[in-house]
Design an enzyme around this catalytic site. Structure first.
Site, PDB file in Angstrom:
ATOM      1  N   ALA A 205     104.388 205.244  36.499  1.00  0.00           N
ATOM      2  CA  ALA A 205     103.529 204.600  37.502  1.00  0.00           C
ATOM      3  C   ALA A 205     103.151 203.184  37.071  1.00  0.00           C
ATOM      4  O   ALA A 205     103.273 202.231  37.849  1.00  0.00           O
ATOM      5  CB  ALA A 205     102.269 205.433  37.739  1.00  0.00           C
ATOM      6  N   GLU A 206     102.702 203.029  35.832  1.00  0.00           N
ATOM      7  CA  GLU A 206     102.310 201.691  35.374  1.00  0.00           C
ATOM      8  C   GLU A 206     103.522 200.772  35.263  1.00  0.00           C
ATOM      9  O   GLU A 206     103.440 199.591  35.570  1.00  0.00           O
ATOM     10  CB  GLU A 206     101.557 201.750  34.045  1.00  0.00           C
ATOM     11  N   THR A 207     104.660 201.319  34.883  1.00  0.00           N
ATOM     12  CA  THR A 207     105.885 200.525  34.803  1.00  0.00           C
ATOM     13  C   THR A 207     106.243 199.931  36.160  1.00  0.00           C
ATOM     14  O   THR A 207     106.450 198.720  36.300  1.00  0.00           O
ATOM     15  CB  THR A 207     107.060 201.381  34.282  1.00  0.00           C
TER      16      THR A 207
END
Length: 139
Positions: A60-62
């Site tokens: 998700a953060e990527t």
């Protein structure tokens, strides 16, 4: 630039990173979204044999951070995630997950993204919100 070249360039940044370790790959980009995929194997399992929430956070953060950088398209700026929240809806043991980031807000100093993590059939696994800060790169 065509889609294949964009994806190739985005994936080139994954070498020697957590993204390479987890086999995260950018697979689709459009006018308002970026999608990455990750295989769900024992490498990303927690002890009960399902995908670890930390692996969900990683994809998700990527995808959300990369989407901020890609759509901002300003080489003088740096993107950092400052808050990530995740609601896990369904567990997954094997297969592939796809994380698609769509902007909720793209301001001058902060970006807010909704990231849907889905399985191969389009079932919602997790829903995430990521807030990024836009900073000036130091010279």
């Amino acid at each position: 630039m065509d889609t294949d070249k964009i994806l190739q360039k985005l994936n080139s940044f994954n070498k020697n990173t957590l993204m390479e370790t987890l086999d995260i790959e950018f697979v689709a980009v459009g006018d308002d979204f970026l999608t990455a995929k990750m295989p769900v194997t024992s490498k990303v399992h927690q002890p009960y044999g399902i995908m670890h929430g930390g692996a969900t956070a990683a994809i998700a953060e990527t995808v959300g951070s990369c989407a901020s950088a890609y759509f901002l398209n300003d080489p003088t700026k740096l993107i950092n995630g400052i808050e990530l929240s995740i609601n896990h809806i369904k567990s997954i043991r094997e297969g592939t997950v796809f994380a698609t980031a769509k902007a909720i807000h793209q301001g001058r100093t902060t970006h807010l993204w909704e990231i849907r993590v889905e399985d191969e059939e389009g079932n919602l696994i997790s829903i995430c919100k990521l807030t990024n800060i836009v900073l000036d790169k130091k010279a």
